[in-house]
Motif scaffolding. Structure first.
Motif, mmCIF file in Angstrom:
data_model
loop_
_atom_site.group_PDB
_atom_site.id
_atom_site.type_symbol
_atom_site.label_atom_id
_atom_site.label_comp_id
_atom_site.label_asym_id
_atom_site.label_seq_id
_atom_site.Cartn_x
_atom_site.Cartn_y
_atom_site.Cartn_z
ATOM 1 N N ASN A 103 0.819 -1.222 0.000
ATOM 2 C CA ASN A 103 0.000 0.000 0.000
ATOM 3 C C ASN A 103 0.852 1.271 0.000
ATOM 4 O OD1 ASN A 103 -2.470 -1.582 0.311
ATOM 5 N ND2 ASN A 103 -1.722 -1.928 2.391
ATOM 6 N N TYR A 104 1.963 1.274 -0.680
ATOM 7 C CA TYR A 104 2.910 2.385 -0.625
ATOM 8 C C TYR A 104 2.712 3.426 -1.729
ATOM 9 C CZ TYR A 104 7.419 4.702 0.059
ATOM 10 O OH TYR A 104 8.402 5.626 0.300
ATOM 11 N N PHE A 105 2.286 3.012 -2.909
ATOM 12 C CA PHE A 105 2.197 3.912 -4.059
ATOM 13 C C PHE A 105 0.748 4.251 -4.393
ATOM 14 C CE2 PHE A 105 6.163 1.546 -4.686
ATOM 15 C CZ PHE A 105 7.050 2.600 -4.774
ATOM 16 N N LYS A 106 0.545 5.438 -4.907
ATOM 17 C CA LYS A 106 -0.780 5.838 -5.394
ATOM 18 C C LYS A 106 -1.042 5.218 -6.769
ATOM 19 C CE LYS A 106 -4.523 8.203 -4.756
ATOM 20 N NZ LYS A 106 -5.389 7.898 -3.637
ATOM 21 N N CYS A 107 0.030 4.999 -7.521
ATOM 22 C CA CYS A 107 -0.092 4.420 -8.858
ATOM 23 C C CYS A 107 1.123 3.537 -9.125
ATOM 24 C CB CYS A 107 -0.181 5.525 -9.906
ATOM 25 S SG CYS A 107 -0.203 4.944 -11.625
ATOM 26 N N VAL A 108 0.886 2.360 -9.681
ATOM 27 C CA VAL A 108 1.947 1.465 -10.131
ATOM 28 C C VAL A 108 1.638 1.143 -11.585
ATOM 29 C CG1 VAL A 108 3.112 -0.741 -9.791
ATOM 30 C CG2 VAL A 108 2.206 0.499 -7.809
ATOM 31 N N TYR A 109 2.607 1.340 -12.453
ATOM 32 C CA TYR A 109 2.376 1.104 -13.871
ATOM 33 C C TYR A 109 3.543 0.355 -14.512
ATOM 34 C CZ TYR A 109 5.440 5.125 -14.745
ATOM 35 O OH TYR A 109 6.514 5.975 -14.790
ATOM 36 N N CYS A 110 3.238 -0.265 -15.642
ATOM 37 C CA CYS A 110 4.241 -0.987 -16.424
ATOM 38 C C CYS A 110 3.801 -0.942 -17.880
ATOM 39 C CB CYS A 110 4.360 -2.425 -15.943
ATOM 40 S SG CYS A 110 5.549 -3.393 -16.887
ATOM 41 N N PHE A 111 4.570 -0.265 -18.708
ATOM 42 C CA PHE A 111 4.217 -0.135 -20.121
ATOM 43 C C PHE A 111 5.299 -0.732 -21.013
ATOM 44 C CE2 PHE A 111 2.072 3.891 -18.464
ATOM 45 C CZ PHE A 111 0.869 3.240 -18.255
ATOM 46 N N HIS A 112 4.865 -1.419 -22.038
ATOM 47 C CA HIS A 112 5.747 -2.005 -23.062
ATOM 48 C C HIS A 112 6.703 -3.062 -22.512
ATOM 49 C CE1 HIS A 112 4.240 1.154 -25.613
ATOM 50 N NE2 HIS A 112 4.898 2.105 -24.982
ATOM 51 N N SER A 113 6.388 -3.677 -21.401
ATOM 52 C CA SER A 113 7.338 -4.624 -20.804
ATOM 53 C C SER A 113 6.724 -5.928 -20.321
ATOM 54 C CB SER A 113 8.059 -3.956 -19.629
ATOM 55 O OG SER A 113 8.791 -2.846 -20.062
ATOM 56 N N THR A 114 5.429 -6.040 -20.258
ATOM 57 C CA THR A 114 4.824 -7.221 -19.662
ATOM 58 C C THR A 114 5.175 -8.513 -20.396
ATOM 59 O OG1 THR A 114 2.785 -6.791 -20.886
ATOM 60 C CG2 THR A 114 2.909 -5.970 -18.611
ATOM 61 N N PHE A 115 5.412 -8.438 -21.678
ATOM 62 C CA PHE A 115 5.755 -9.628 -22.460
ATOM 63 C C PHE A 115 7.060 -10.256 -21.975
ATOM 64 C CE2 PHE A 115 8.071 -11.495 -26.076
ATOM 65 C CZ PHE A 115 7.215 -12.530 -26.386
ATOM 66 N N TYR A 116 7.934 -9.448 -21.402
ATOM 67 C CA TYR A 116 9.256 -9.927 -21.028
ATOM 68 C C TYR A 116 9.309 -10.620 -19.671
ATOM 69 C CZ TYR A 116 10.374 -6.897 -24.909
ATOM 70 O OH TYR A 116 10.407 -6.306 -26.138
ATOM 71 N N ILE A 141 -0.521 -4.991 -22.349
ATOM 72 C CA ILE A 141 -0.076 -6.328 -22.738
ATOM 73 C C ILE A 141 0.397 -6.238 -24.187
ATOM 74 C CG2 ILE A 141 -0.769 -8.720 -23.123
ATOM 75 C CD1 ILE A 141 -0.779 -7.964 -20.170
ATOM 76 N N GLN A 142 1.631 -6.628 -24.397
ATOM 77 C CA GLN A 142 2.165 -6.573 -25.749
ATOM 78 C C GLN A 142 1.691 -7.767 -26.562
ATOM 79 O OE1 GLN A 142 6.285 -6.164 -24.426
ATOM 80 N NE2 GLN A 142 6.341 -4.328 -25.682
ATOM 81 N N ASN A 143 1.618 -7.550 -27.841
ATOM 82 C CA ASN A 143 1.210 -8.583 -28.772
ATOM 83 C C ASN A 143 2.420 -9.438 -29.125
ATOM 84 O OD1 ASN A 143 0.440 -10.099 -30.959
ATOM 85 N ND2 ASN A 143 -0.444 -8.400 -32.110
ATOM 86 N N LYS A 147 5.856 -8.347 -35.132
ATOM 87 C CA LYS A 147 7.162 -8.664 -35.725
ATOM 88 C C LYS A 147 8.320 -7.985 -34.974
ATOM 89 C CE LYS A 147 5.453 -9.633 -40.375
ATOM 90 N NZ LYS A 147 5.159 -10.994 -40.112
ATOM 91 N N LYS A 148 8.103 -6.769 -34.454
ATOM 92 C CA LYS A 148 9.170 -6.104 -33.689
ATOM 93 C C LYS A 148 9.426 -6.810 -32.369
ATOM 94 C CE LYS A 148 9.675 -1.536 -35.393
ATOM 95 N NZ LYS A 148 10.378 -0.354 -35.059
ATOM 96 N N ILE A 149 8.392 -7.348 -31.747
ATOM 97 C CA ILE A 149 8.553 -8.064 -30.489
ATOM 98 C C ILE A 149 9.322 -9.361 -30.716
ATOM 99 C CG2 ILE A 149 7.361 -9.212 -28.562
ATOM 100 C CD1 ILE A 149 7.141 -6.122 -28.615
#
Length: 150
Positions: A103-116, A141-143, A147-149
């Protein structure tokens, strides 16, 4: 070689400059940032999971007045993040085991990295644990067929 080792030791060398050169700050990225800004007030503590070099998200939010924290598995990326923006509080760590209080952060985010991530369910569980009640967890969620992934 497992995925974590690959991300820490191999892919991170490519990523030192790829984000800026290959992708930049996309319109899609700006939409994500604006969504967070509309819902989370400046001054709040936010966490970027898989921060990389801090560009573009953490850097953008820090300049908008947020207390930005970040974590990445690759020490070389954390070092560059600290050099690019010393006001970002970042450290090397594993997204499956976030070393932050509950319960420490007001917002937690992760962009362009979940696939890894090796275990995305565990990462999401950790993101949920570290966000405040009524806070925001947001990720994309990345696709895997992009082809780039591949």
């Amino acid at each position: 070689m497992d995925r974590k080792t690959y991300m820490r030791d191999i892919y991170s060398k490519f990523w030192l400059s790829a984000r800026e050169k290959e992708y930049g700050f996309l319109t899609y990225d700006k939409v994500l940032c604006n969504y967070i800004i509309k819902n989370i007030k400046p001054g709040e503590k936010i966490l970027e999971v898989a921060i990389g070099t801090g560009f573009p998200f953490a850097d953008y939010f820090q300049k908008k007045g947020y207390e930005v924290h970040g974590i990445d598995i690759a020490p070389i990326l954390i070092e560059k993040c600290k050099n690019l923006n010393s006001k970002i509080i970042c450290k090397t760590g594993d997204a499956e085991n976030l070393e932050y209080k509950s319960n420490y952060f007001k917002c937690v985010y992760c962009f362009h990295s979940t696939f890894y991530f090796q275990n995305i369910t565990k990462v999401i569980t950790e993101m949920l644990r570290t966000v405040e009640t009524n806070g925001m967890v947001i990720f994309d969620i990345q696709n895997r067929n992009n082809k780039k992934i591949i």
